[in-house]
Design an enzyme around this catalytic site. Structure first.
Site, PDB file in Angstrom:
ATOM      1  N   HIS A   1      -8.036   6.891   4.985  1.00 48.16           N
ATOM      2  CA  HIS A   1      -7.032   6.896   3.918  1.00 48.16           C
ATOM      3  C   HIS A   1      -7.542   7.419   2.586  1.00 48.16           C
ATOM      4  O   HIS A   1      -6.763   7.570   1.647  1.00 48.16           O
ATOM      5  CB  HIS A   1      -6.455   5.492   3.720  1.00 48.16           C
ATOM      6  CG  HIS A   1      -7.401   4.573   3.013  1.00 48.16           C
ATOM      7  ND1 HIS A   1      -8.459   3.981   3.655  1.00 48.16           N
ATOM      8  CD2 HIS A   1      -7.468   4.169   1.727  1.00 48.16           C
ATOM      9  CE1 HIS A   1      -9.132   3.242   2.797  1.00 48.16           C
ATOM     10  NE2 HIS A   1      -8.555   3.335   1.612  1.00 48.16           N
TER      11      HIS A   1
HETATM   12  C1  UD1 Z   1      -5.418   1.977  -2.540  1.00 47.62           C
HETATM   13  C2  UD1 Z   1      -6.727   1.857  -3.340  1.00 47.62           C
HETATM   14  C3  UD1 Z   1      -7.904   2.024  -2.405  1.00 47.62           C
HETATM   15  C4  UD1 Z   1      -7.805   1.076  -1.220  1.00 47.62           C
HETATM   16  C5  UD1 Z   1      -6.463   1.304  -0.536  1.00 47.62           C
HETATM   17  C6  UD1 Z   1      -6.249   0.434   0.677  1.00 47.62           C
HETATM   18  C7  UD1 Z   1      -6.708   2.664  -5.652  1.00 47.62           C
HETATM   19  C8  UD1 Z   1      -7.178   3.735  -6.543  1.00 47.62           C
HETATM   20  N1  UD1 Z   1      -6.822   2.900  -4.333  1.00 47.62           N
HETATM   21  O1  UD1 Z   1      -5.348   3.297  -2.028  1.00 47.62           O
HETATM   22  O2  UD1 Z   1      -9.097   1.747  -3.105  1.00 47.62           O
HETATM   23  O3  UD1 Z   1      -8.865   1.316  -0.330  1.00 47.62           O
HETATM   24  O4  UD1 Z   1      -5.433   1.038  -1.485  1.00 47.62           O
HETATM   25  O5  UD1 Z   1      -5.058   0.794   1.302  1.00 47.62           O
HETATM   26  O6  UD1 Z   1      -6.262   1.647  -6.132  1.00 47.62           O
HETATM   27  N2  UD1 Z   1       2.209   3.732   0.119  1.00 47.62           N
HETATM   28  C9  UD1 Z   1       3.234   3.280   0.890  1.00 47.62           C
HETATM   29  N3  UD1 Z   1       3.430   1.932   0.972  1.00 47.62           N
HETATM   30  C10 UD1 Z   1       2.627   1.042   0.331  1.00 47.62           C
HETATM   31  C11 UD1 Z   1       1.580   1.529  -0.463  1.00 47.62           C
HETATM   32  C12 UD1 Z   1       1.364   2.868  -0.552  1.00 47.62           C
HETATM   33  O7  UD1 Z   1       3.983   4.048   1.485  1.00 47.62           O
HETATM   34  O8  UD1 Z   1       2.854  -0.175   0.468  1.00 47.62           O
HETATM   35  C13 UD1 Z   1       1.973   5.185   0.041  1.00 47.62           C
HETATM   36  C14 UD1 Z   1       2.633   5.788  -1.173  1.00 47.62           C
HETATM   37  O9  UD1 Z   1       3.134   7.019  -0.849  1.00 47.62           O
HETATM   38  C15 UD1 Z   1       1.482   5.967  -2.135  1.00 47.62           C
HETATM   39  C16 UD1 Z   1       0.311   6.191  -1.196  1.00 47.62           C
HETATM   40  O10 UD1 Z   1       0.594   5.415  -0.038  1.00 47.62           O
HETATM   41  O11 UD1 Z   1       1.682   7.005  -3.023  1.00 47.62           O
HETATM   42  C17 UD1 Z   1      -0.991   5.760  -1.775  1.00 47.62           C
HETATM   43  O12 UD1 Z   1      -0.914   4.406  -2.263  1.00 47.62           O
HETATM   44  P1  UD1 Z   1      -1.845   3.934  -3.494  1.00 47.62           P
HETATM   45  O13 UD1 Z   1      -1.640   2.504  -3.770  1.00 47.62           O
HETATM   46  O14 UD1 Z   1      -1.684   4.892  -4.620  1.00 47.62           O
HETATM   47  O15 UD1 Z   1      -3.302   4.176  -2.947  1.00 47.62           O
HETATM   48  P2  UD1 Z   1      -3.973   3.906  -1.536  1.00 47.62           P
HETATM   49  O16 UD1 Z   1      -4.276   5.240  -0.929  1.00 47.62           O
HETATM   50  O17 UD1 Z   1      -3.224   2.922  -0.705  1.00 47.62           O
END
Ligand code: UD1
Length: 388
Positions: A224
């Site tokens: 991820h």
């Molecule tokens: C975040 C953390 C990372 C951690 C990871 C675990 C930061 C900088 N990154 O990354 O350190 O290892 O969580 O998962 O804080 N999305 C969904 N549903 C959700 C959450 C996210 O669809 O419930 C999608 C969205 O399109 C979003 C993307 O995933 O834009 C990324 O989510 P985000 O919280 O920005 O970062 P992670 O890649 O999950």
């Protein structure tokens, strides 16, 4: 929870605990329960920033791990780093004002960790950071920035491995603020291992009974990190490399939402269909634990999974160029393989040849880290009260 004691959701003079994203949940669970046990009269407020919001990334962990319902949900959702961090800050400030706590406790290295630490520090509220001092040395990742800045803002810093102390001292953190407490994520692992869901159940539940049950066993893949999944060419190489491995060893692949979107938009799903791959939705904690426990090898770019596999004795191949958790390599079962297919193939061969339990479990990864942390926090609060 007794009514007088663990007064969730209010009362000044307590502790505000912050969670935001999936890896925070397994860290906060044992801390909340240790506070409830060891300091039942201390008011606790749980704030969820809403950084992760899907049921699969969020709610199911609260149920499985027995985390109290958040008192406050900031519902920030997704956004660019600047937008997400700023939005957490903006919405956290009134929650902090309302709770008027003695300290704010943050865990890990996600955007919510830094955002809430910054709001608290600027208001003169002490910050407690659990999982402090980890450094990969790679400032191109958002987590490294979050770690460095959160530690600079913190008054009490709890470390999971001894290398973290040297990192903090090098950055000028006072030695007396640093406490080596062990790994709260491993508290959760030890408390839940007996309830882990076997891989066979997960395969059956997802319509592939018998998947991974042959003599070759199975592997698990998680991906991820933006550096691995945001560029289609990088992601394609990783998926193709793992597809070659899956010809020999079937691979369970719980797919993070960010990765799923990239696989779909880059048209990579059909590569997995050609070999023995089982893509899954994001798994619950107990399902993931069962998959890791039974695997011959786990391939990952997650930080937490590197630690969990070390605690389980399962070989781990990290698909990154560095780790902020070096003890998983020096003592545990982890190999840093990067993204080069040849180095992944040879790490895979070595892991299969070496087998399980080749490492040892690091000091204080013993299921009691949360107790040590709560005891230290309570002693620190007493000292501050006496000095006031
Ligand atoms: C975040 C953390 C990372 C951690 C990871 C675990 C930061 C900088 N990154 O990354 O350190 O290892 O969580 O998962 O804080 N999305 C969904 N549903 C959700 C959450 C996210 O669809 O419930 C999608 C969205 O399109 C979003 C993307 O995933 O834009 C990324 O989510 P985000 O919280 O920005 O970062 P992670 O890649 O999950």
């Amino acid at each position: 929870m007794s009514d007088s004691m663990q007064q969730s959701g209010g009362g000044g003079g307590g502790i505000v605990c912050v969670v935001g994203a999936r890896p925070n949940f397994m860290k906060i669970a044992p801390l909340m329960s240790a506070f409830a046990r060891m300091a039942p009269r201390l008011p606790m407020t749980l704030v969820h920033t809403g950084q992760h919001y899907d049921n699969a990334m969020n709610c199911q962990f609260f149920e499985e791990l027995g985390i109290p319902r958040p008192d406050v949900d900031l519902e920030v959702g997704s956004g660019t780093h600047a937008v997400q961090t700023a939005e957490v800050m903006r919405r956290f400030e009134p929650a902090l004002d309302a709770a008027a706590p003695r300290a704010v406790l943050v865990v890990g290295d996600v955007n919510s960790t830094l955002a809430c630490a910054l709001v608290a520090a600027k208001k003169g509220t002490p910050v407690i950071h659990v999982e402090a001092g980890l450094r990969s040395g790679d400032r191109t990742t958002p987590e490294e920035i979050n770690r460095i800045l959160t530690d600079q803002l913190s008054d009490l810093l709890f470390t999971t491995e001894e290398s973290a102390r040297a990192n903090l001292l090098r950055e000028g953190v006072d030695a007396h603020r640093i406490h080596f407490a062990g790994n709260v994520m491993i508290d959760t692992l030890r408390a839940n291992l007996a309830r882990a869901v076997p891989a066979a159940h997960t395969a059956e539940r997802h319509g592939r009974p018998g998947f991974g049950s042959g003599p070759a066993g199975y592997a698990v893949l998680t991906l991820h990190r933006p550096s691995n999944v945001d560029r289609p060419d990088v992601l394609r190489t990783l998926i193709e490399t793992c597809a070659r491995l899956a010809e020999r060893t079937p691979i369970f692949f719980p797919v993070h939402p960010r990765t799923r979107m990239m696989i779909e938009s880059a048209g990579l799903a059909e590569i997995m269909m050609r070999t023995s791959f089982l893509p899954l939705p994001p798994q619950g904690y107990l399902e993931m634990l069962g998959l890791m426990e039974g695997a011959r090898v786990v391939l990952t770019d997650s930080g937490g999974v590197q630690e969990e596999t070390t605690a389980l004795g399962t070989p781990c191949i990290t698909l990154r160029d560095s780790t902020e958790r070096p003890i998983t390599v020096t003592e545990g079962t982890n190999t840093i393989a990067g993204r080069d297919p040849r180095s992944i193939f040879s790490a895979f061969d070595r892991a299969l040849a070496t087998g399980r339990d080749a490492g040892r479990v690091p000091r204080y990864w013993d299921g009691h880290a949360s107790d040590r942390i709560v005891a230290a926090v309570l002693a620190w609060m007493e000292t501050r009260k006496a000095a006031a």
